[in-house]
Design a protein around this motif. Sequence first.
Motif, PDB file in Angstrom:
ATOM      1  N   MET A   1       0.412  -0.995  -0.068  1.00 36.58           N
ATOM      2  CA  MET A   1      -0.009  -0.454  -0.091  1.00 36.58           C
ATOM      3  C   MET A   1       1.138   1.157  -0.151  1.00 36.58           C
ATOM      4  O   MET A   1       1.385   1.603   0.673  1.00 36.58           O
ATOM      5  CB  MET A   1      -0.978   0.399   1.068  1.00 36.58           C
ATOM      6  CG  MET A   1      -1.801   1.010   1.698  1.00 36.58           C
ATOM      7  SD  MET A   1      -2.924   1.124   2.834  1.00 36.58           S
ATOM      8  CE  MET A   1      -1.170   1.498   4.222  1.00 36.58           C
ATOM      9  N   PRO A   2       0.785   2.148  -0.508  1.00 36.63           N
ATOM     10  CA  PRO A   2       1.510   3.186  -0.875  1.00 36.63           C
ATOM     11  C   PRO A   2       1.159   4.331   0.348  1.00 36.63           C
ATOM     12  O   PRO A   2       0.437   4.561   1.038  1.00 36.63           O
ATOM     13  CB  PRO A   2       1.067   3.987  -2.074  1.00 36.63           C
ATOM     14  CG  PRO A   2       0.056   3.004  -3.264  1.00 36.63           C
ATOM     15  CD  PRO A   2      -0.128   1.771  -1.748  1.00 36.63           C
ATOM     16  N   VAL A   3       2.655   4.856   0.833  1.00 41.21           N
ATOM     17  CA  VAL A   3       2.414   4.965   1.994  1.00 41.21           C
ATOM     18  C   VAL A   3       3.443   6.408   2.127  1.00 41.21           C
ATOM     19  O   VAL A   3       4.812   6.515   1.423  1.00 41.21           O
ATOM     20  CB  VAL A   3       3.017   4.425   3.329  1.00 41.21           C
ATOM     21  CG1 VAL A   3       3.245   5.186   4.653  1.00 41.21           C
ATOM     22  CG2 VAL A   3       2.285   3.255   3.660  1.00 41.21           C
ATOM     23  N   SER A   4       3.113   7.742   3.211  1.00 45.59           N
ATOM     24  CA  SER A   4       3.894   8.913   2.558  1.00 45.59           C
ATOM     25  C   SER A   4       3.712   9.679   4.566  1.00 45.59           C
ATOM     26  O   SER A   4       2.776   9.307   5.139  1.00 45.59           O
ATOM     27  CB  SER A   4       3.294  10.121   1.908  1.00 45.59           C
ATOM     28  OG  SER A   4       4.274  11.229   2.055  1.00 45.59           O
ATOM     29  N   ILE A   5       5.066   9.431   5.142  1.00 39.17           N
ATOM     30  CA  ILE A   5       5.480  10.114   6.186  1.00 39.17           C
ATOM     31  C   ILE A   5       5.522  11.831   6.395  1.00 39.17           C
ATOM     32  O   ILE A   5       6.738  12.123   5.179  1.00 39.17           O
ATOM     33  CB  ILE A   5       6.166   9.154   6.976  1.00 39.17           C
ATOM     34  CG1 ILE A   5       6.232   7.764   6.426  1.00 39.17           C
ATOM     35  CG2 ILE A   5       6.896   9.700   8.273  1.00 39.17           C
ATOM     36  CD1 ILE A   5       7.210   7.250   7.480  1.00 39.17           C
ATOM     37  N   ILE A   6       4.751  12.110   7.144  1.00 42.09           N
ATOM     38  CA  ILE A   6       4.885  13.774   7.102  1.00 42.09           C
ATOM     39  C   ILE A   6       5.327  13.951   8.552  1.00 42.09           C
ATOM     40  O   ILE A   6       5.514  13.467  10.110  1.00 42.09           O
ATOM     41  CB  ILE A   6       4.121  14.462   7.171  1.00 42.09           C
ATOM     42  CG1 ILE A   6       2.705  14.645   6.289  1.00 42.09           C
ATOM     43  CG2 ILE A   6       4.083  15.935   7.852  1.00 42.09           C
ATOM     44  CD1 ILE A   6       1.141  14.818   6.310  1.00 42.09           C
ATOM     45  N   ASN A   7       6.904  13.986   8.841  1.00 45.50           N
ATOM     46  CA  ASN A   7       7.671  14.097   9.620  1.00 45.50           C
ATOM     47  C   ASN A   7       7.216  14.771  10.420  1.00 45.50           C
ATOM     48  O   ASN A   7       7.764  14.695  11.330  1.00 45.50           O
ATOM     49  CB  ASN A   7       9.412  14.062   8.751  1.00 45.50           C
ATOM     50  CG  ASN A   7       9.653  13.426   8.377  1.00 45.50           C
ATOM     51  OD1 ASN A   7       9.454  12.255   9.102  1.00 45.50           O
ATOM     52  ND2 ASN A   7      10.134  13.257   7.594  1.00 45.50           N
ATOM     53  N   SER A   8       7.307  16.072  10.063  1.00 44.66           N
ATOM     54  CA  SER A   8       6.598  16.650  10.530  1.00 44.66           C
ATOM     55  C   SER A   8       5.979  18.238  10.094  1.00 44.66           C
ATOM     56  O   SER A   8       5.567  18.625   9.301  1.00 44.66           O
ATOM     57  CB  SER A   8       7.916  17.850  11.474  1.00 44.66           C
ATOM     58  OG  SER A   8       8.692  18.768  10.311  1.00 44.66           O
ATOM     59  N   TRP A   9       5.272  18.977  11.661  1.00 42.46           N
ATOM     60  CA  TRP A   9       4.658  20.135  10.373  1.00 42.46           C
ATOM     61  C   TRP A   9       4.691  21.621  11.464  1.00 42.46           C
ATOM     62  O   TRP A   9       4.001  22.326  11.514  1.00 42.46           O
ATOM     63  CB  TRP A   9       2.724  20.104  10.379  1.00 42.46           C
ATOM     64  CG  TRP A   9       2.428  18.829  11.075  1.00 42.46           C
ATOM     65  CD1 TRP A   9       2.378  17.111  11.247  1.00 42.46           C
ATOM     66  CD2 TRP A   9       1.676  19.452  12.518  1.00 42.46           C
ATOM     67  NE1 TRP A   9       1.562  17.250  12.723  1.00 42.46           N
ATOM     68  CE2 TRP A   9       0.926  18.496  13.153  1.00 42.46           C
ATOM     69  CE3 TRP A   9       1.152  20.549  13.311  1.00 42.46           C
ATOM     70  CZ2 TRP A   9       0.886  18.602  14.617  1.00 42.46           C
ATOM     71  CZ3 TRP A   9       1.030  20.405  14.573  1.00 42.46           C
ATOM     72  CH2 TRP A   9       0.115  19.689  15.235  1.00 42.46           C
TER      73      TRP A   9
END
Length: 221
Positions: A1-9
């Motif tokens: 499954m495609p996954v993208s990680i947002i490390n910080s905001w």
Amino acid sequence: MPVSIINSWYQREGYIKSMADLISKELESFSEPAEAMIFFSAHGVPLSYVEDAGDPYKDQMEECIFLIMKELKSRGINNEHTLAYQSRVGPVQWLKPYTDEVLVELGQKGVKSLLAVPVSFVSEHIETLEEIDMEYRELALESGIENWGRVPALGCTPSFITDLADAVIEAVPLATAMSTPQTTSEVADHDPVRYAIKMFFGSFLAFILFFSPMIMAFRNT
């Protein structure tokens, strides 16, 4: 499954402006808004997380405060501010300065108006409603601070939620398939030779287990 990680905001413009909006609004509740100390209280972590494990939390927190104050200054708000860390537990050393100790020091220095800002908290819970609103407020008043205010947590503030949604949308094109390491059995199942050997010995064992009661019964007759 495609996954993208947002490390910080913490550094996103929408988040920074949302925090600045809440702070500027709450400052208006003071009779002398410009005199109120803006007191950022962040959740602490054990010092070893930062110094030994290399967690960037402290640097990120300080940059976050810098960006919020920069936004406030662009709106003509130049109040003094400080950052401290709360919610420490156990005997180990946590990030300093500690919120409770700084509140006492500010009172001793003559600070009379203080606006508490729970930063790194995005919802109301025990560490804001009980720890800040009750314990720290009482400590501040006992230490000589006369005017106390507290910025609410972001919660479902529309501009904040919109920014989080934007962060997700921006991350979607970067999504890649996440692979999981195969177990030894999975590798064997994909190897024809190993699979054949596995099936042979499995069948042989099943044969022995199935017929062993019959063989034993035959020998006993």
